[in-house]
Design a protein around this motif. Structure first.
Motif, PDB file in Angstrom:
ATOM      1  N   CYS A  93      -6.502   4.418  -2.109  1.00 49.65           N
ATOM      2  CA  CYS A  93      -6.843   5.760  -1.613  1.00 49.65           C
ATOM      3  C   CYS A  93      -5.927   6.081  -0.442  1.00 49.65           C
ATOM      4  CB  CYS A  93      -8.307   5.830  -1.178  1.00 49.65           C
ATOM      5  SG  CYS A  93      -8.739   7.458  -0.490  1.00 49.65           S
ATOM      6  N   ARG A  94      -5.158   7.128  -0.576  1.00 48.02           N
ATOM      7  CA  ARG A  94      -4.197   7.505   0.455  1.00 48.02           C
ATOM      8  C   ARG A  94      -4.861   8.082   1.700  1.00 48.02           C
ATOM      9  NH1 ARG A  94      -3.621  12.842   0.354  1.00 48.02           N
ATOM     10  NH2 ARG A  94      -4.191  13.975  -1.529  1.00 48.02           N
ATOM     11  N   LEU A  95      -6.157   8.421   1.625  1.00 53.06           N
ATOM     12  CA  LEU A  95      -6.859   8.982   2.784  1.00 53.06           C
ATOM     13  C   LEU A  95      -7.557   7.909   3.622  1.00 53.06           C
ATOM     14  CD1 LEU A  95      -8.383  12.246   1.269  1.00 53.06           C
ATOM     15  CD2 LEU A  95      -6.254  11.957   2.571  1.00 53.06           C
ATOM     16  N   CYS A  96      -8.348   7.058   2.980  1.00 53.97           N
ATOM     17  CA  CYS A  96      -9.127   6.082   3.751  1.00 53.97           C
ATOM     18  C   CYS A  96      -8.560   4.668   3.714  1.00 53.97           C
ATOM     19  CB  CYS A  96     -10.584   6.065   3.278  1.00 53.97           C
ATOM     20  SG  CYS A  96     -10.828   5.338   1.640  1.00 53.97           S
ATOM     21  N   GLY A  97      -7.572   4.413   2.849  1.00 59.31           N
ATOM     22  CA  GLY A  97      -6.966   3.086   2.786  1.00 59.31           C
ATOM     23  C   GLY A  97      -7.690   2.102   1.890  1.00 59.31           C
ATOM     24  N   LEU A  98      -8.717   2.546   1.185  1.00 59.39           N
ATOM     25  CA  LEU A  98      -9.418   1.672   0.249  1.00 59.39           C
ATOM     26  C   LEU A  98      -8.442   1.163  -0.799  1.00 59.39           C
ATOM     27  CD1 LEU A  98     -12.167   0.741  -1.296  1.00 59.39           C
ATOM     28  CD2 LEU A  98     -11.680   2.785  -2.654  1.00 59.39           C
ATOM     29  N   MET A  99      -8.461  -0.136  -1.051  1.00 59.93           N
ATOM     30  CA  MET A  99      -7.707  -0.682  -2.179  1.00 59.93           C
ATOM     31  C   MET A  99      -8.705  -1.410  -3.058  1.00 59.93           C
ATOM     32  SD  MET A  99      -4.314  -2.986  -2.607  1.00 59.93           S
ATOM     33  CE  MET A  99      -3.223  -1.604  -2.332  1.00 59.93           C
ATOM     34  N   ALA A 100      -8.796  -0.986  -4.298  1.00 55.12           N
ATOM     35  CA  ALA A 100      -9.760  -1.557  -5.232  1.00 55.12           C
ATOM     36  C   ALA A 100      -9.045  -2.208  -6.409  1.00 55.12           C
ATOM     37  CB  ALA A 100     -10.690  -0.459  -5.743  1.00 55.12           C
TER      38      ALA A 100
ATOM     39  N   ARG B 111       0.127  -0.156  -9.029  1.00 53.82           N
ATOM     40  CA  ARG B 111      -0.783   0.437  -8.053  1.00 53.82           C
ATOM     41  C   ARG B 111      -0.883   1.921  -8.341  1.00 53.82           C
ATOM     42  NH1 ARG B 111       2.063   0.621  -3.321  1.00 53.82           N
ATOM     43  NH2 ARG B 111       2.280   2.837  -3.620  1.00 53.82           N
ATOM     44  N   LEU B 112      -2.088   2.395  -8.482  1.00 53.72           N
ATOM     45  CA  LEU B 112      -2.328   3.821  -8.670  1.00 53.72           C
ATOM     46  C   LEU B 112      -2.776   4.381  -7.331  1.00 53.72           C
ATOM     47  CD1 LEU B 112      -4.356   3.470 -11.972  1.00 53.72           C
ATOM     48  CD2 LEU B 112      -1.940   4.012 -11.735  1.00 53.72           C
ATOM     49  N   ASP B 113      -2.120   5.411  -6.858  1.00 56.01           N
ATOM     50  CA  ASP B 113      -2.469   6.037  -5.590  1.00 56.01           C
ATOM     51  C   ASP B 113      -3.202   7.342  -5.857  1.00 56.01           C
ATOM     52  OD1 ASP B 113      -0.961   3.989  -4.568  1.00 56.01           O
ATOM     53  OD2 ASP B 113       0.602   5.247  -3.728  1.00 56.01           O
ATOM     54  N   GLY B 114      -4.149   7.643  -4.992  1.00 60.27           N
ATOM     55  CA  GLY B 114      -4.882   8.889  -5.140  1.00 60.27           C
ATOM     56  C   GLY B 114      -5.931   9.016  -4.063  1.00 60.27           C
ATOM     57  N   VAL B 115      -7.005   9.695  -4.376  1.00 56.84           N
ATOM     58  CA  VAL B 115      -8.113   9.917  -3.444  1.00 56.84           C
ATOM     59  C   VAL B 115      -9.374   9.350  -4.090  1.00 56.84           C
ATOM     60  CG1 VAL B 115      -9.452  11.655  -2.198  1.00 56.84           C
ATOM     61  CG2 VAL B 115      -6.994  11.987  -2.547  1.00 56.84           C
TER      62      VAL B 115
ATOM     63  N   THR C 227       0.829  -1.210   0.000  1.00 58.34           N
ATOM     64  CA  THR C 227       0.000   0.000   0.000  1.00 58.34           C
ATOM     65  C   THR C 227       0.862   1.257   0.000  1.00 58.34           C
ATOM     66  OG1 THR C 227      -0.147   0.029   2.404  1.00 58.34           O
ATOM     67  CG2 THR C 227      -1.887  -1.146   1.228  1.00 58.34           C
ATOM     68  N   GLY C 228       2.164   1.086  -0.071  1.00 63.22           N
ATOM     69  CA  GLY C 228       3.055   2.240  -0.085  1.00 63.22           C
ATOM     70  C   GLY C 228       3.593   2.588   1.288  1.00 63.22           C
TER      71      GLY C 228
END
Length: 149
Positions: A101-108, A136-140, A78-79
């Motif tokens: 998602c770097r804010l909530c930790g969702l990984m889809a 892995r694409l990271d974002g919001v 997850t980075g």
């Protein structure tokens, strides 16, 4: 609670093919990962299993690591220092990218066609043999964007 498994996968054969004994706990871990809509943390796997069977948290961690070593399960970064687990690509589950998602930790899981992966092995242009790669694409995520706008 009864765990249904991916109807396309025969986990016992998958384990036997890589020389891992198909114990009831190993099969149960694969069933949990096989029905998940997204990669799971080790804690997620433990929570799902303890709802329907007696199992030790350390046992879940050891099983996950042995399945990763056997190439049956992918350990997805997850980075930071945490990881998610999902079925490794096989004939029923193609290689695909993930969104984190770097804010909530969702990984889809992203549909394989959403981000085309190389049609040839990356090894053909590398100075060595590539044994594994992940995209892995990271974002919001959309939910966090709405909450923070």
């Amino acid at each position: 609670m009864s765990l249904a498994m991916c109807e396309r996968c025969n986990y016992q054969k998958i384990l036997e093919k890589v020389g891992i004994k198909p114990t009831k706990h190993r099969l149960a871990v694969l069933q949990v990962l096989g029905i998940a809509a997204h990669p799971l943390t080790a804690q997620d796997v433990f929570d799902a299993l303890k709802a329907c069977r007696t199992i030790n948290r350390v046992t879940v961690y050891r099983i996950l690591e042995s399945l990763v070593e056997g190439g049956v399960v992918d350990k997805i970064s997850t980075g930071d220092r945490s990881f998610r687990y999902g079925l490794a690509p096989n004939e029923n589950h193609p290689q695909h990218a993930h969104f984190y998602c770097r804010l909530c930790g969702l990984m889809a899981c992203l549909p394989p066609e959403s981000l085309p992966l190389p049609s040839r092995s990356p090894s053909s242009v590398m100075p060595g043999i590539v044994e594994k790669y992940e995209i892995r694409l990271d974002g919001v995520c959309h939910q966090c964007r709405l909450r923070h706008s």
